[in-house]
Design a protein around this motif. Structure first.
Motif, PDB file in Angstrom:
ATOM      1  N   ALA A 139       8.736   3.016  15.039  1.00  0.00           N
ATOM      2  CA  ALA A 139       9.235   4.274  14.466  1.00  0.00           C
ATOM      3  C   ALA A 139       8.117   5.271  14.174  1.00  0.00           C
ATOM      4  O   ALA A 139       8.388   6.406  13.769  1.00  0.00           O
ATOM      5  CB  ALA A 139      10.014   3.991  13.177  1.00  0.00           C
ATOM      6  N   LEU A 140       6.854   4.873  14.391  1.00  0.00           N
ATOM      7  CA  LEU A 140       5.733   5.767  14.100  1.00  0.00           C
ATOM      8  C   LEU A 140       5.541   6.761  15.242  1.00  0.00           C
ATOM      9  O   LEU A 140       4.929   6.456  16.257  1.00  0.00           O
ATOM     10  CB  LEU A 140       4.455   4.953  13.890  1.00  0.00           C
ATOM     11  CG  LEU A 140       4.445   4.050  12.651  1.00  0.00           C
ATOM     12  CD1 LEU A 140       3.173   3.204  12.635  1.00  0.00           C
ATOM     13  CD2 LEU A 140       4.538   4.879  11.374  1.00  0.00           C
ATOM     14  N   HIS A 141       6.052   7.967  15.044  1.00  0.00           N
ATOM     15  CA  HIS A 141       5.894   9.023  16.047  1.00  0.00           C
ATOM     16  C   HIS A 141       4.469   9.559  16.038  1.00  0.00           C
ATOM     17  O   HIS A 141       3.928   9.927  17.092  1.00  0.00           O
ATOM     18  CB  HIS A 141       6.882  10.155  15.756  1.00  0.00           C
ATOM     19  CG  HIS A 141       6.718  11.344  16.642  1.00  0.00           C
ATOM     20  ND1 HIS A 141       7.161  11.371  17.940  1.00  0.00           N
ATOM     21  CD2 HIS A 141       6.126  12.559  16.425  1.00  0.00           C
ATOM     22  CE1 HIS A 141       6.879  12.537  18.484  1.00  0.00           C
ATOM     23  NE2 HIS A 141       6.239  13.277  17.595  1.00  0.00           N
ATOM     24  N   SER A 142       3.852   9.597  14.854  1.00  0.00           N
ATOM     25  CA  SER A 142       2.495  10.116  14.740  1.00  0.00           C
ATOM     26  C   SER A 142       1.844   9.515  13.495  1.00  0.00           C
ATOM     27  O   SER A 142       2.533   9.229  12.507  1.00  0.00           O
ATOM     28  CB  SER A 142       2.499  11.644  14.655  1.00  0.00           C
ATOM     29  OG  SER A 142       1.212  12.182  14.878  1.00  0.00           O
ATOM     30  N   ILE A 143       0.525   9.328  13.544  1.00  0.00           N
ATOM     31  CA  ILE A 143      -0.205   8.661  12.465  1.00  0.00           C
ATOM     32  C   ILE A 143      -1.436   9.493  12.116  1.00  0.00           C
ATOM     33  O   ILE A 143      -2.251   9.812  12.993  1.00  0.00           O
ATOM     34  CB  ILE A 143      -0.656   7.252  12.901  1.00  0.00           C
ATOM     35  CG1 ILE A 143       0.545   6.409  13.341  1.00  0.00           C
ATOM     36  CG2 ILE A 143      -1.427   6.555  11.783  1.00  0.00           C
ATOM     37  CD1 ILE A 143       0.176   5.229  14.208  1.00  0.00           C
TER      38      ILE A 143
END
Length: 432
Positions: A134-138
């Motif tokens: 679910a991590l689209h961006s970090i």
């Protein structure tokens, strides 16, 4: 006075030179600068639900509990920006007001977003990936205090490494999550014979959006749990019913039985059979996150391995038979997830069955876990990064096709090994 930290299970502890709780990214950058000047190792502790020594340090231990805000909500795309110290439960509650939810969760939700994703935490569902997917961006803060944004466009290699990083690349300060519209689940629990489940396993797995079961070495019965979406209004259970079911029976009563088994190991088979037969039909219709997660109050330690789905039946049978030869009052938990492409995800590149074994606090876990690990090794298992295992970088490297790509990202983002510790050096190797 010496600083001290202990994990949730009470079996991992350290005495850092400094325990810091920054309230902003600028304050965090200052802390990292001082740690760099002092040559100190920096680790980050989330909610302390990892059973390994992954966060231990005698340098600086960061607590990001103050970085716990929702920063942005885009209901049109379902993308939500949150700070890394926010817990899964807090995100679920806050985002339900906006009509959004995680597509899947595990059976507890008290972990921080950063901690849960960094260790590859997962729920169950053959078509659903682990939480880190679910991590689209970090947003990652490096040892020099600079921040980089990692996503599929800006740095695809870094993004695939950072989604399951075990904290080896830097400090995650914020993430953008890809969520889904809120939904209601019908959760149905009922006992079924283990042999009956295994005889028709694919039907159970593929016939439900979320399927899992708990079993004991000494009982022919398993407690199955099926969660499926329904077009029904949520029907929250009364507080008294919740307390009786989730607190009194599942925690206090079972904890008492585990203490009895610890004092009188000869009673373990009887306790296991009694616990399995005590399971009865339960039905719950409620918001997804309330159905997925339950309170966990009794303390234990855990090992969990991800194996290829095609080996599910054989591995489950072997682990069940093996478990009966050891003194443990705790159940074996079995779940399934879909493949993903994070470099160090235990489910990377293959349909996966997760099998977790547990040992109650104060009881010897190592002989049992080592015996289980030999079975998992035979079926090409990969350990859950937040749970006990006895692997090293040498034994793990061949199990991950993208191992060297992760190592290259690690060298690029943390060339001096500022975020390494003894655990990471053992399981990932040193940076150089």
């Amino acid at each position: 006075m010496t600083n001290s930290w202990v994990n949730w299970a009470g079996d991992q502890r350290c005495a850092p030179a400094t325990i810091a709780s920054p309230r902003s990214a600028d304050e965090l950058a200052e802390i990292l600068g001082r740690a760099g000047d002092a040559g100190q190792i920096v680790r980050v502790a989330g909610a302390g639900h990892s059973f390994t020594d992954t966060v231990l340090t005698d340098g600086v231990l960061l607590n990001l509990a103050n970085l716990d805000r929702v920063l942005d909500v885009d209901t049109a795309t379902g993308r939500v920006r949150v700070e890394a110290g926010m817990t899964l439960n807090a995100v679920s509650n806050a985002l339900h007001e906006h009509g959004l939810a995680f597509p899947n969760l595990g059976d507890i939700d008290v972990q921080t977003v950063a901690g849960a994703t960094a260790t590859g935490t997962h729920g169950t569902g053959a078509t659903l990936q682990n939480l880190s997917a679910a991590l689209h961006s970090i947003e990652l803060m490096l040892a020099d205090g600079s921040r980089v944004e990692l996503n599929e466009e800006t740095d695809p290699e870094g993004w695939r490494a950072a989604r399951v990083s075990v904290g080896a690349l830097g400090v995650v300060t914020a993430v953008t999550l890809q969520l889904v519209p809120s939904f209601v689940l019908e959760g149905v629990e009922r006992p079924v014979a283990v042999d009956d489940i295994l005889a028709d396993l694919d039907t159970y797995i593929d016939g439900n959006q979320h399927f899992e079961f708990y079993m004991f070495g000494h009982s022919p019965l398993a407690m199955t749990k099926r969660n499926n979406r329904v077009e029904l209004p949520e029907q929250p259970r009364g507080k008294a019913v919740d307390w009786f079911t989730d607190i009194l029976m599942s925690n206090y009563t079972f904890d008492a039985l585990c203490r009895l088994g610890r004092r009188q190991p000869r009673l373990v088979p009887l306790i296991q059979r009694g616990a399995a037969y005590a399971g009865s039909y339960r039905r719950q219709v409620d918001r997804s996150y309330r159905v997925f997660a339950s309170p966990r109050l009794l303390r234990f330690t855990e090992m969990e391995y991800a194996i290829p789905r095609e080996h599910s039946v054989a591995t489950i049978r072997e682990i069940k038979e093996l478990s009966a030869r050891f003194d443990t009052t705790m159940p074996i938990e079995v779940r399934w997830v879909a493949p993903d492409d994070a470099f160090l995800s235990p489910a990377s590149g293959r349909e996966t069955c997760y099998i977790a074994v547990h040992q109650y606090r104060g009881m010897a876990y190592e002989p049992y876990f080592r015996a289980c690990e030999s079975v998992f090794d035979k079926y090409h298992g990969r350990p859950h990064w937040g749970k006990r295992h006895f692997q090293t970088a040498d034994t793990l490297r061949e199990r991950y096709p993208d191992w060297d790509r992760f190592a290259e990202v690690r060298r690029r983002l943390d060339p001096k090994g500022r975020f390494s510790n003894a655990y990471l050096n053992r399981v990932l190797g040193s940076v150089d």
